[in-house]
Design an enzyme around this catalytic site. Sequence first.
Site, PDB file in Angstrom:
ATOM      1  N   GLN A   4      -8.245  -1.007  -8.541  1.00 13.06           N
ATOM      2  CA  GLN A   4      -9.323   0.131  -8.718  1.00 13.06           C
ATOM      3  C   GLN A   4      -9.059   0.404 -10.731  1.00 13.06           C
ATOM      4  O   GLN A   4      -8.036   0.227 -10.486  1.00 13.06           O
ATOM      5  CB  GLN A   4      -9.368   1.434  -7.939  1.00 13.06           C
ATOM      6  CG  GLN A   4      -9.644   2.315  -8.938  1.00 13.06           C
ATOM      7  CD  GLN A   4      -9.882   3.779  -8.633  1.00 13.06           C
ATOM      8  OE1 GLN A   4     -10.855   3.638  -7.754  1.00 13.06           O
ATOM      9  NE2 GLN A   4      -9.647   4.773  -9.011  1.00 13.06           N
ATOM     10  N   GLY A   5      -9.875  -0.724 -11.125  1.00 16.38           N
ATOM     11  CA  GLY A   5      -9.727  -0.569 -12.645  1.00 16.38           C
ATOM     12  C   GLY A   5     -10.322   1.066 -13.285  1.00 16.38           C
ATOM     13  O   GLY A   5     -11.473   0.337 -14.014  1.00 16.38           O
TER      14      GLY A   5
ATOM     15  N   GLU B  12     -13.115   9.582  -2.354  1.00 13.15           N
ATOM     16  CA  GLU B  12     -11.837   9.110  -2.072  1.00 13.15           C
ATOM     17  C   GLU B  12     -11.697  10.613  -1.840  1.00 13.15           C
ATOM     18  O   GLU B  12     -10.735  11.276  -0.891  1.00 13.15           O
ATOM     19  CB  GLU B  12     -11.674   8.632  -3.637  1.00 13.15           C
ATOM     20  CG  GLU B  12     -10.087   9.128  -3.688  1.00 13.15           C
ATOM     21  CD  GLU B  12      -9.175   8.024  -5.065  1.00 13.15           C
ATOM     22  OE1 GLU B  12      -8.161   7.909  -5.112  1.00 13.15           O
ATOM     23  OE2 GLU B  12     -10.115   8.742  -5.665  1.00 13.15           O
TER      24      GLU B  12
ATOM     25  N   SER C 281      -8.024   4.125 -14.915  1.00 17.05           N
ATOM     26  CA  SER C 281      -7.664   5.386 -15.995  1.00 17.05           C
ATOM     27  C   SER C 281      -6.124   3.971 -16.926  1.00 17.05           C
ATOM     28  O   SER C 281      -6.539   2.404 -16.599  1.00 17.05           O
ATOM     29  CB  SER C 281      -6.084   5.607 -15.241  1.00 17.05           C
ATOM     30  OG  SER C 281      -6.590   6.644 -14.148  1.00 17.05           O
TER      31      SER C 281
ATOM     32  N   ASN D 121      -3.691  17.885 -10.379  1.00 13.96           N
ATOM     33  CA  ASN D 121      -4.035  19.451  -9.381  1.00 13.96           C
ATOM     34  C   ASN D 121      -5.471  20.189 -11.239  1.00 13.96           C
ATOM     35  O   ASN D 121      -6.379  21.128 -10.313  1.00 13.96           O
ATOM     36  CB  ASN D 121      -3.249  20.703  -9.144  1.00 13.96           C
ATOM     37  CG  ASN D 121      -2.048  20.311  -7.889  1.00 13.96           C
ATOM     38  OD1 ASN D 121      -2.825  19.406  -7.529  1.00 13.96           O
ATOM     39  ND2 ASN D 121      -1.337  21.031  -7.592  1.00 13.96           N
ATOM     40  N   GLU D 122      -5.073  19.838 -12.172  1.00 13.01           N
ATOM     41  CA  GLU D 122      -5.403  20.747 -13.209  1.00 13.01           C
ATOM     42  C   GLU D 122      -6.959  20.485 -13.104  1.00 13.01           C
ATOM     43  O   GLU D 122      -7.926  21.584 -13.590  1.00 13.01           O
ATOM     44  CB  GLU D 122      -4.922  20.592 -14.123  1.00 13.01           C
ATOM     45  CG  GLU D 122      -3.878  21.343 -14.656  1.00 13.01           C
ATOM     46  CD  GLU D 122      -2.359  20.607 -14.375  1.00 13.01           C
ATOM     47  OE1 GLU D 122      -1.379  20.686 -13.607  1.00 13.01           O
ATOM     48  OE2 GLU D 122      -2.697  19.060 -13.781  1.00 13.01           O
TER      49      GLU D 122
END
Length: 402
Positions: free
Chosen positions: A128-129, A246, A131, A388-389
């Site tokens: 997966q590209g 996901e 980030s 999480n944020e």
Amino acid sequence: MDLELTPDELAFRDEVRAFLAANLTPEIRAGAAASPSVFVEPDIGQAWNAILHKQGWLAYQWPKAVGGTGWSPVQRYLFEKECAQAGAPNLTVLGLKLVAPVIYTFGTDEQKARYLPRILSGEDYWCQGFSEPASGSDLASLQTRAVKDGDKYILNGSKIWTTHAHFANMMFCLARTNPDVHKNAGISFFLIDMNQPGVDVRPILTLAGDHEVNQVFLEDVVVPAENLVAGEGDGWKLAKFLLENERGGSCHAPKLAYDIAQIESAALTQPDGRGGVLSDNAEWRRRVARARLGVESLEMIELKILSEIAQGQKPGPQTSLVKLLASNLRQEIDEIAMDLHGVAGLELDTRRPLYGAQAPEPVHSRATQVGAARYLNSRAWTIFGGTNEVQASIIAKTVLNL
């Protein structure tokens, strides 16, 4: 939401149990137990995939029209739960559960015909590209460029934290095709052949010593226009669809419950340092019980989402709640597993794999050898797939309307 299984569902559960008992080999089970990462190594994962593919169960989340089982949400849940309780490895999620739904939902007939069978056969192994070094949580700020040149696109940029890119021959990738519009609107979704000039995969070793992730550099990489999914500028829509799958496409609770059960079983014979066993310690039991209650609560949320999917609803933003809770529970349970073994749990062998004939001999046991590596690896749970944020912000805005 009816939690009682019908006779047909009970019969299906028993069929899955019988299949697992007959086909989940000790070698595959041992490999899964000794893998620190959530992403199973290809030798174990692809072997299990092949067994499921032969049975016709590998694409258990896909619609029947595109080669899937066509199972109901309840059947999918039962399958995942029985696999977890049997100690089966996780499936190769990047191809089966992430890019495949994008292809069969938004892809052309040609894309479906080419890529879906190759995902099932294992001919294509995906990474997966998404980030980039400066675009993680703010994914829409990505800078990898894709410039149209006749019947192809030329891509330049880099991707980071690219899981299993060193194994992959294909990448699904987000790239900016229009820098002059709102950042969300100028992104497109491409399918990239990794085996070509200009693709440079460089390893990143994690705290646990795992080579799991990489940085991928793209320099004048050629992508045929036919490998654009949907249209130019549709990448953000597809990325949101993929990320919802996901976060909500699988149930985390069964695997977490299995790991707690393993901990509880080991505590029955683990010395507590005071002449007894750890399972007799009241504070230990409270700590494990809190984690188990958290997992049972998560399971109820996941079942509620499955119930809504069965009624035709989309997973929606509540999947961020699942991701948030599952990530925190994963880390909590792995910390308990570390503490279970006391000082023996501090062993950290960075050689890989920790299974099979070439595995390094553990100082105490295989479980203690894996414990520290798994604990360190799971630190990433509250980062990957949206921190999480980020999940808390999504919940606040879209669920709580704050």
